[in-house]
Design a protein around this motif. Sequence first.
Motif, mmCIF file in Angstrom:
data_model
loop_
_atom_site.group_PDB
_atom_site.id
_atom_site.type_symbol
_atom_site.label_atom_id
_atom_site.label_comp_id
_atom_site.label_asym_id
_atom_site.label_seq_id
_atom_site.Cartn_x
_atom_site.Cartn_y
_atom_site.Cartn_z
ATOM 1 N N CYS A 121 8.901 49.473 45.386
ATOM 2 C CA CYS A 121 9.573 50.560 46.119
ATOM 3 C C CYS A 121 10.735 51.137 45.328
ATOM 4 N N THR A 122 11.439 50.295 44.585
ATOM 5 C CA THR A 122 12.579 50.758 43.787
ATOM 6 C C THR A 122 12.118 51.618 42.617
ATOM 7 N N ILE A 123 11.115 51.157 41.891
ATOM 8 C CA ILE A 123 10.636 51.896 40.718
ATOM 9 C C ILE A 123 10.076 53.253 41.112
ATOM 10 N N LEU A 124 9.269 53.285 42.168
ATOM 11 C CA LEU A 124 8.630 54.534 42.575
ATOM 12 C C LEU A 124 9.470 55.354 43.543
ATOM 13 N N GLU A 125 10.510 54.722 44.123
ATOM 14 C CA GLU A 125 11.322 55.338 45.180
ATOM 15 C C GLU A 125 10.418 55.792 46.332
ATOM 16 N N ILE A 126 9.703 54.830 46.877
ATOM 17 C CA ILE A 126 8.731 55.088 47.939
ATOM 18 C C ILE A 126 9.449 55.440 49.237
ATOM 19 N N VAL A 127 8.964 56.472 49.916
ATOM 20 C CA VAL A 127 9.550 56.895 51.182
ATOM 21 C C VAL A 127 8.607 56.679 52.362
ATOM 22 N N ASP A 128 7.314 56.480 52.087
ATOM 23 C CA ASP A 128 6.354 56.279 53.162
ATOM 24 C C ASP A 128 5.138 55.538 52.617
#
Length: 239
Positions: free
Chosen positions: A87-94
């Motif tokens: 989630c941190t690397i991709l900056e996932i929001v959903d």
Amino acid sequence: FDLCLKEARAKNIQLGIGLVRRFCPATALAQKIVQSGVFGRIEKVWANEGMRAKRTGQEADFYMFDPHAAGGGVLMETGSHLVDQICTILEIVDFQMDDCIQRKFKGLEMETRFSGTVSTDYQQKIRCLFEVSQLEDLCNGIFIEFSGFILKCGLGFDSPLEILTRDGSPLSQFQLQPVTEKAAFALEWREFLQQCRTQNPSKMSADTARTSSAIIEACYQDAEEIGLAESEHELAGRG
């Protein structure tokens, strides 16, 4: 999780998330590379963290043998760090979970396999798969596949960040400034203390773990469960 955030805001309490792998050099650089868009669109991301646990040397009352004390099992105990790295690397929001399988022994989850899609502010529905296991030896790492090659991010503080061919052959490795585990914890606390002093959210703000927490919660709530017979897997510490 959302209730905790709401209560903290109402009482003006600062909350932080102690997920220190965010400060691993490979993780931090992978995040910068992905966010720059220099490699183009992501085709798929998959990640593994697992090693077959034959014995722990612990007694039967060890907290990791209790599903409640261990937070449910390996996904919560160890896999939370892996999910947070993704989630941190991709900056996932959903995200959307298509399938999740958990293998359990006496109520304790010992392996989780997730497949689905994740979305970011710059790209929708990226195919995502991850697995955490105490039952199998896995090829550990986070693999981000682009059109021409794969970016492989190691999981530890001294792990490399590499470029691989589509068939997995090594092409290149980035030179990283070493960071010890102790130094990473110091950076983590420095970020949080700055947040407490300024009242401004930092990279350790609890809000930053909203998506990773939701993914983990969805796995425990909706996974297909497969039980393990005692003859298939003996809990470490016996005998």
